[in-house]
Design a protein around this motif. Structure first.
Motif, PDB file in Angstrom:
ATOM      1  N   VAL A  29       0.867  -1.177   0.000  1.00 18.32           N
ATOM      2  CA  VAL A  29       0.000   0.000   0.000  1.00 18.32           C
ATOM      3  C   VAL A  29       0.903   1.225   0.000  1.00 18.32           C
ATOM      4  CG1 VAL A  29      -1.703   1.314   1.342  1.00 18.32           C
ATOM      5  CG2 VAL A  29      -1.889  -1.177   1.184  1.00 18.32           C
ATOM      6  N   HIS A  30       0.490   2.256  -0.742  1.00 21.03           N
ATOM      7  CA  HIS A  30       1.291   3.481  -0.767  1.00 21.03           C
ATOM      8  C   HIS A  30       0.415   4.690  -0.475  1.00 21.03           C
ATOM      9  CE1 HIS A  30       4.586   6.158  -1.694  1.00 21.03           C
ATOM     10  NE2 HIS A  30       3.682   6.942  -2.272  1.00 21.03           N
ATOM     11  N   LEU A  31       0.952   5.624   0.326  1.00 25.88           N
ATOM     12  CA  LEU A  31       0.286   6.895   0.599  1.00 25.88           C
ATOM     13  C   LEU A  31       1.104   8.021  -0.023  1.00 25.88           C
ATOM     14  CD1 LEU A  31      -1.880   8.619   1.958  1.00 25.88           C
ATOM     15  CD2 LEU A  31      -0.476   8.627   4.042  1.00 25.88           C
ATOM     16  N   GLY A  32       0.462   8.787  -0.913  1.00 26.25           N
ATOM     17  CA  GLY A  32       1.141   9.880  -1.603  1.00 26.25           C
ATOM     18  C   GLY A  32       1.352   9.523  -3.060  1.00 26.25           C
ATOM     19  N   LEU A  33       0.242   9.377  -3.805  1.00 24.13           N
ATOM     20  CA  LEU A  33       0.283   8.808  -5.161  1.00 24.13           C
ATOM     21  C   LEU A  33       0.656   9.870  -6.184  1.00 24.13           C
ATOM     22  CD1 LEU A  33      -0.242   6.127  -6.618  1.00 24.13           C
ATOM     23  CD2 LEU A  33      -2.660   6.749  -6.755  1.00 24.13           C
ATOM     24  N   GLY A  34       1.772  10.542  -5.936  1.00 25.78           N
ATOM     25  CA  GLY A  34       2.218  11.588  -6.848  1.00 25.78           C
ATOM     26  C   GLY A  34       3.242  11.101  -7.842  1.00 25.78           C
ATOM     27  N   ALA A  35       3.860  12.057  -8.537  1.00 25.59           N
ATOM     28  CA  ALA A  35       4.805  11.717  -9.596  1.00 25.59           C
ATOM     29  C   ALA A  35       6.036  11.005  -9.047  1.00 25.59           C
ATOM     30  CB  ALA A  35       5.212  12.976 -10.351  1.00 25.59           C
ATOM     31  N   PHE A  36       6.537  11.432  -7.871  1.00 24.74           N
ATOM     32  CA  PHE A  36       7.763  10.801  -7.382  1.00 24.74           C
ATOM     33  C   PHE A  36       7.541   9.330  -7.047  1.00 24.74           C
ATOM     34  CE2 PHE A  36      10.868   9.526  -4.174  1.00 24.74           C
ATOM     35  CZ  PHE A  36      12.027   9.730  -4.904  1.00 24.74           C
ATOM     36  N   HIS A  37       6.443   9.003  -6.419  1.00 24.57           N
ATOM     37  CA  HIS A  37       6.183   7.584  -6.146  1.00 24.57           C
ATOM     38  C   HIS A  37       6.181   6.790  -7.439  1.00 24.57           C
ATOM     39  CE1 HIS A  37       4.446   3.832  -4.908  1.00 24.57           C
ATOM     40  NE2 HIS A  37       3.403   4.025  -5.688  1.00 24.57           N
ATOM     41  N   ARG A  38       5.582   7.328  -8.475  1.00 27.19           N
ATOM     42  CA  ARG A  38       5.471   6.580  -9.734  1.00 27.19           C
ATOM     43  C   ARG A  38       6.811   6.511 -10.473  1.00 27.19           C
ATOM     44  NH1 ARG A  38       1.360   9.611 -12.710  1.00 27.19           N
ATOM     45  NH2 ARG A  38       1.371  11.168 -11.039  1.00 27.19           N
ATOM     46  N   SER A  39       7.697   7.472 -10.225  1.00 27.37           N
ATOM     47  CA  SER A  39       9.016   7.392 -10.859  1.00 27.37           C
ATOM     48  C   SER A  39      10.000   6.574 -10.032  1.00 27.37           C
ATOM     49  CB  SER A  39       9.589   8.798 -11.081  1.00 27.37           C
ATOM     50  OG  SER A  39      10.116   9.335  -9.879  1.00 27.37           O
TER      51      SER A  39
ATOM     52  N   ILE B  55       1.002  -0.573 -10.319  1.00 25.89           N
ATOM     53  CA  ILE B  55      -0.115  -0.077  -9.511  1.00 25.89           C
ATOM     54  C   ILE B  55      -1.379  -0.832  -9.911  1.00 25.89           C
ATOM     55  CG2 ILE B  55      -1.568   1.915  -8.967  1.00 25.89           C
ATOM     56  CD1 ILE B  55       0.889   3.678  -9.351  1.00 25.89           C
ATOM     57  N   SER B  56      -1.907  -1.592  -8.988  1.00 26.53           N
ATOM     58  CA  SER B  56      -3.086  -2.423  -9.263  1.00 26.53           C
ATOM     59  C   SER B  56      -4.389  -1.758  -8.866  1.00 26.53           C
ATOM     60  CB  SER B  56      -2.955  -3.763  -8.519  1.00 26.53           C
ATOM     61  OG  SER B  56      -1.824  -4.486  -8.984  1.00 26.53           O
ATOM     62  N   ALA B  57      -4.335  -0.807  -7.937  1.00 22.08           N
ATOM     63  CA  ALA B  57      -5.537  -0.110  -7.486  1.00 22.08           C
ATOM     64  C   ALA B  57      -5.144   1.299  -7.093  1.00 22.08           C
ATOM     65  CB  ALA B  57      -6.179  -0.832  -6.302  1.00 22.08           C
ATOM     66  N   ALA B  58      -6.032   2.267  -7.367  1.00 24.67           N
ATOM     67  CA  ALA B  58      -5.777   3.665  -7.025  1.00 24.67           C
ATOM     68  C   ALA B  58      -7.005   4.232  -6.330  1.00 24.67           C
ATOM     69  CB  ALA B  58      -5.452   4.474  -8.278  1.00 24.67           C
ATOM     70  N   HIS B  59      -6.775   4.928  -5.216  1.00 22.98           N
ATOM     71  CA  HIS B  59      -7.881   5.406  -4.387  1.00 22.98           C
ATOM     72  C   HIS B  59      -7.668   6.849  -3.958  1.00 22.98           C
ATOM     73  CE1 HIS B  59      -9.438   1.284  -3.774  1.00 22.98           C
ATOM     74  NE2 HIS B  59      -8.165   0.928  -3.654  1.00 22.98           N
ATOM     75  N   ASP B  60      -8.770   7.543  -3.765  1.00 21.80           N
ATOM     76  CA  ASP B  60      -8.763   8.838  -3.098  1.00 21.80           C
ATOM     77  C   ASP B  60      -8.257   8.631  -1.667  1.00 21.80           C
ATOM     78  OD1 ASP B  60      -9.386  11.203  -1.775  1.00 21.80           O
ATOM     79  OD2 ASP B  60     -11.452  11.283  -2.487  1.00 21.80           O
TER      80      ASP B  60
ATOM     81  N   ALA C  35     -11.420   1.835   2.066  1.00 22.16           N
ATOM     82  CA  ALA C  35     -10.434   1.124   1.244  1.00 22.16           C
ATOM     83  C   ALA C  35      -9.079   1.079   1.939  1.00 22.16           C
ATOM     84  CB  ALA C  35     -10.313   1.793  -0.128  1.00 22.16           C
ATOM     85  N   TRP C  36      -8.696   2.192   2.570  1.00 19.43           N
ATOM     86  CA  TRP C  36      -7.417   2.249   3.296  1.00 19.43           C
ATOM     87  C   TRP C  36      -7.360   1.177   4.384  1.00 19.43           C
ATOM     88  CZ3 TRP C  36      -2.679   4.300   3.061  1.00 19.43           C
ATOM     89  CH2 TRP C  36      -1.934   4.464   4.232  1.00 19.43           C
TER      90      TRP C  36
ATOM     91  N   PRO D 253       0.319  10.547  10.083  1.00 26.20           N
ATOM     92  CA  PRO D 253       0.294   9.762  11.319  1.00 26.20           C
ATOM     93  C   PRO D 253      -1.108   9.255  11.648  1.00 26.20           C
ATOM     94  CG  PRO D 253       1.625  11.740  11.601  1.00 26.20           C
ATOM     95  CD  PRO D 253       0.923  11.880  10.287  1.00 26.20           C
ATOM     96  N   GLY D 254      -2.108  10.086  11.418  1.00 29.83           N
ATOM     97  CA  GLY D 254      -3.472   9.664  11.698  1.00 29.83           C
ATOM     98  C   GLY D 254      -3.938   8.539  10.800  1.00 29.83           C
ATOM     99  N   ARG D 255      -3.609   8.629   9.535  1.00 22.53           N
ATOM    100  CA  ARG D 255      -4.006   7.570   8.605  1.00 22.53           C
ATOM    101  C   ARG D 255      -3.316   6.251   8.941  1.00 22.53           C
ATOM    102  NH1 ARG D 255      -3.838  11.388   3.176  1.00 22.53           N
ATOM    103  NH2 ARG D 255      -6.066  11.890   3.150  1.00 22.53           N
ATOM    104  N   LEU D 256      -2.026   6.330   9.276  1.00 20.29           N
ATOM    105  CA  LEU D 256      -1.339   5.099   9.654  1.00 20.29           C
ATOM    106  C   LEU D 256      -1.940   4.507  10.922  1.00 20.29           C
ATOM    107  CD1 LEU D 256       2.465   5.672   8.919  1.00 20.29           C
ATOM    108  CD2 LEU D 256       0.899   4.091   7.791  1.00 20.29           C
ATOM    109  N   ALA D 257      -2.234   5.352  11.897  1.00 22.55           N
ATOM    110  CA  ALA D 257      -2.836   4.841  13.131  1.00 22.55           C
ATOM    111  C   ALA D 257      -4.164   4.155  12.844  1.00 22.55           C
ATOM    112  CB  ALA D 257      -3.033   5.983  14.132  1.00 22.55           C
ATOM    113  N   ALA D 258      -4.985   4.755  11.980  1.00 24.04           N
ATOM    114  CA  ALA D 258      -6.277   4.155  11.630  1.00 24.04           C
ATOM    115  C   ALA D 258      -6.092   2.828  10.909  1.00 24.04           C
ATOM    116  CB  ALA D 258      -7.083   5.123  10.768  1.00 24.04           C
ATOM    117  N   GLY D 259      -5.156   2.792   9.964  1.00 26.68           N
ATOM    118  CA  GLY D 259      -4.924   1.552   9.219  1.00 26.68           C
ATOM    119  C   GLY D 259      -4.360   0.451  10.091  1.00 26.68           C
ATOM    120  N   LEU D 260      -3.418   0.809  10.975  1.00 21.08           N
ATOM    121  CA  LEU D 260      -2.820  -0.197  11.847  1.00 21.08           C
ATOM    122  C   LEU D 260      -3.826  -0.708  12.885  1.00 21.08           C
ATOM    123  CD1 LEU D 260       0.698   1.429  12.263  1.00 21.08           C
ATOM    124  CD2 LEU D 260       0.098  -0.572  10.873  1.00 21.08           C
TER     125      LEU D 260
END
Length: 464
Positions: free
Chosen positions: A21-31, A87-92, A98-99, A157-164
Motif C-alpha cells: 500500500v502506498h500513501l502519496g500517489l504523486g509523480a515521485f512515487h510513480r518514478s 499499480i493495481s488499485a488507485a484510491h482517493d 479502502a485504506w 500519522p493519523g491515517r497510519l494509526a487508523a490503518g494499523l
C-alpha cells in the motif's frame, strides 16, 4: 486516440495481487517506488494499492487507466518511454474504508510513504505536533468511542494509526512501514510520530505497533520534474495511446534501505536498490550535497533570474557557491573522499542535463522544513569539532533570507505568515530571528547571523 488501459495495452497483463500500500500517489512515487517494483524480479507477485495525499485527481486518472501510466526517462539526448503496471488499485486518500481494508488484508506486507517533510507534522523538538490543527482534528476522528461515525483521518500519522488499528482488529499480523521522504532517520521519525498519535488515542494500540510494525529507514533519489503538455503529446506519438498520467524522470535513481521486513518485500535489489545496515552515511551525503545544493540553487539561482536547476548550475557564480558549500559538507561526511568526489561529479552531470526542467520554484518550497534537515546538521557537526560553520551554510541561509524578503522564487512555506515579517527590516536582526525560528537558541550565534546578513545583502545587490 485510444486511452491507455489494460485492455488497450495487453502487454501489461492483469492487475497484480496487492501486497503493498502506498500513501502519496504523486509523480515521485510513480518514478521511484512503483518503478522499482515494476523492475523487481518477482514483480508478478507484487501489486500496489495507491492512495492520494490530498487531491483525488491522480487516483481518478489512474483508475480510468487500470493503474497504468507511462514513465518517460529523459536523458541528455533522447527520451525512453515505458508503460508501468505495478499499480493495481488507485484510491482517493479520503477513502477510509479502502485504506483500512487493504492494510488489514493479511496479504499486504508493507506500506510506503511519500508525503513530503511537511506531512510528518513535527514540532521544534522533533516530536509529533499534537497542537497542530490537522493533528488535533485527527485525534478526535480516531477516538474509539466515535467508531464508524468518525470522519477519515487526514494526516499521515493519523491515517497510519487508523490503518494499523484495522490490521490489529483483523489479526493480519506484522507489517512494515517504509517512509521515502527526505528526513534524516526517516524510519525512526515515522515510528515516533505514529507511536505518539497512538498513545494519545489508544495506548493499547501503541503496544501492538511496537510489537508488530517494523519501520525501515531509506534514502531515495530521482529527479522527477513537472509533467508538461508536450510530454503528454510525446507519449501519444510514441506509444499510440492517450495517457493522462505521464511521469517524466531522469535516468538516475537510487534507493537505499535499512530495516526488517517481517512479512516480506519485493526483490527491489534486483532492480538496483541497496540493503544496508545503516542508511545514515548515505542520508547525510544526499541531504548535504544534493538537497542542500538544491536549496542553494533554488534561493540564490532564482534571485539571479534562473528558473531551472540546469540554468542555475551553469551560472559561474552559482557553481562557485555550490563548490563552496560542497567543500564544507565533504569535510564532515563519514564517507571516503573518493566516493564523495564521485557523487559530486555525478550530481553535476545530472543537474546539467538541459532536458530536465527541474523548476527552482518547486525546490524552493517549504524552506523552513527543508533547511532544518539540510543545513543545520552541518552547522552542528562543525560545532562538535570546535569549528565555526562553513561559509556555504551562511550562503544558503542568506539566500533564504533574501528569498523571504522578495528575491527570486515566490515564497511557498507553511510558516510564511510568521517568517516573512521576521525577514523584513534590518538584515542582522532578521537573520537572528530566522535562526531562532529554525532552532531556538541558534540566533545567539552572532557571527553566523552577521555572515547571513552579509550574503543576503550581496545577493540582493545582484538580484535580477
Amino acid at each position: 486516440m485510444t486511452r491507455l488501459c489494460r485492455e488497450s495495452w495487453p502487454a501489461a497483463g492483469p492487475p497484480r495481487p496487492v501486497r503493498a500500500v502506498h500513501l502519496g500517489l504523486g509523480a515521485f512515487h510513480r518514478s521511484h517506488q512503483a518503478w522499482y517494483t515494476e523492475h523487481a524480479a518477482d514483480r508478478d507477485s507484487w501489486g500496489i494499492a495507491g492512495f492520494t495525499g490530498r487531491s483525488p485527481g491522480t487516483a481518478s486518472l489512474l483508475q480510468a487507466q487500470g493503474g497504468l501510466y507511462t514513465l518517460v526517462e529523459r536523458g541528455p539526448a533522447r527520451d525512453r518511454p515505458e508503460v508501468v503496471g505495478s499499480i493495481s488499485a488507485a484510491h482517493d486518500g479520503d477513502d477510509a474504508s479502502a485504506w483500512a481494508g487493504w492494510i488489514s488484508d493479511p496479504s499486504v506486507a508493507l506500506v510506503t510513504l511519500t508525503v513530503t517533510e511537511a506531512g510528518y507534522h513535527l514540532d521544534g523538538a522533533g516530536h509529533l505536533d499534537l497542537g497542530h490543527p490537522e493533528v488535533a482534528a485527527d485525534l478526535l476522528r480516531l477516538r474509539p468511542d466515535l467508531g464508524a461515525a468518525a470522519r477519515p483521518a487526514r494526516t499521515m500519522p493519523g491515517r497510519l494509526a487508523a490503518g494499523l488499528a484495522a490490521r490489529r482488529r483483523s489479526g493480519a499480523g506484522p507489517i512494515t512501514v517504509v517512509p521515502c521522504d527526505n528526513l534524516m532517520g526517516n524510519g525512526a521519525v515515522t515510528r515516533n510520530v505514529v507511536l505518539e498519535i497512538c498513545e494519545a488515542v489508544d495506548p493499547s494500540l501503541t503496544r501492538w505497533v511496537e510489537a508488530n510494525v517494523s519501520f525501515v529507514s531509506t534514502v531515495v533519489d530521482r529527479i522527477t520534474p513537472t509533467t508538461l503538455a508536450g510530454d503528454l503529446a510525446l507519449v501519444e506519438r510514441t506509444i499510440g495511446r492517450e495517457d493522462r498520467a505521464v511521469v517524466v524522470a531522469e535516468p538516475f535513481s537510487e534507493w537505499v534501505l535499512a530495516g526488517e521486513f517481517p512479512a516480506g518485500r519485493p526483490d527491489w535489489v534486483s532492480a538496483g536498490a541497496r540493503l544496508v545496515s545503516d542508511v545514515a552515511p548515505f542520508a547525510e551525503r544526499k541531504l548535504g550535497l544534493l538537497n542542500g545544493g538544491h536549496s542553494l540553487l533554488a534561493y540564490a539561482g532564482s534571485a539571479l533570474g534562473h528558473s531551472t536547476v540546469a540554468g542555475a548550475v551553469a551560472d559561474p557564480r552559482c557553481r562557485a557557491w555550490l563548490d563552496e558549500w560542497w567543500d564544507g559538507v565533504a569535510r564532515v561526511l563519514p564517507l571516503p573522499d573518493d566516493e564523495v568526489a564521485r557523487y559530486r561529479l555525478a550530481l553535476i552531470e545530472r543537474w546539467t542535463n538541459p532536458r530536465i526542467g527541474h523548476a527552482l520554484s518547486v525546490v524552493a518550497r517549504d524552506g523552513s522544513l527543508k533547511l532544518v534537515q539540510r543545513v543545520l546538521p552541518v552547522i552542528h557537526r562543525y560545532r562538535a569539532i570546535g569549528q565555526p560553520p562553513p561559509p556555504g551554510a551562511a550562503r544558503i541561509l542568506g539566500a533564504w533570507l533574501a528569498h523571504l524578503r522578495g528575491s527570486g522564487a515566490a515564497v511557498g512555506d507553511p510558516r510564511a505568515a510568521e517568517l516573512v515579517p521576521l525577514a523584513a527590516g534590518e538584515r542582522s536582526a532578521a537573520a537572528r530571528a530566522l535562526l531562532d525560528a529554525l532552532e531556538p537558541g541558534l540566533g545567539a550565534d552572532r557571527d553566523l547571523a552577521r555572515e547571513i546578513a552579509v550574503t543576503c545583502r550581496e545577493l540582493e545587490g545582484m538580484d535580477g
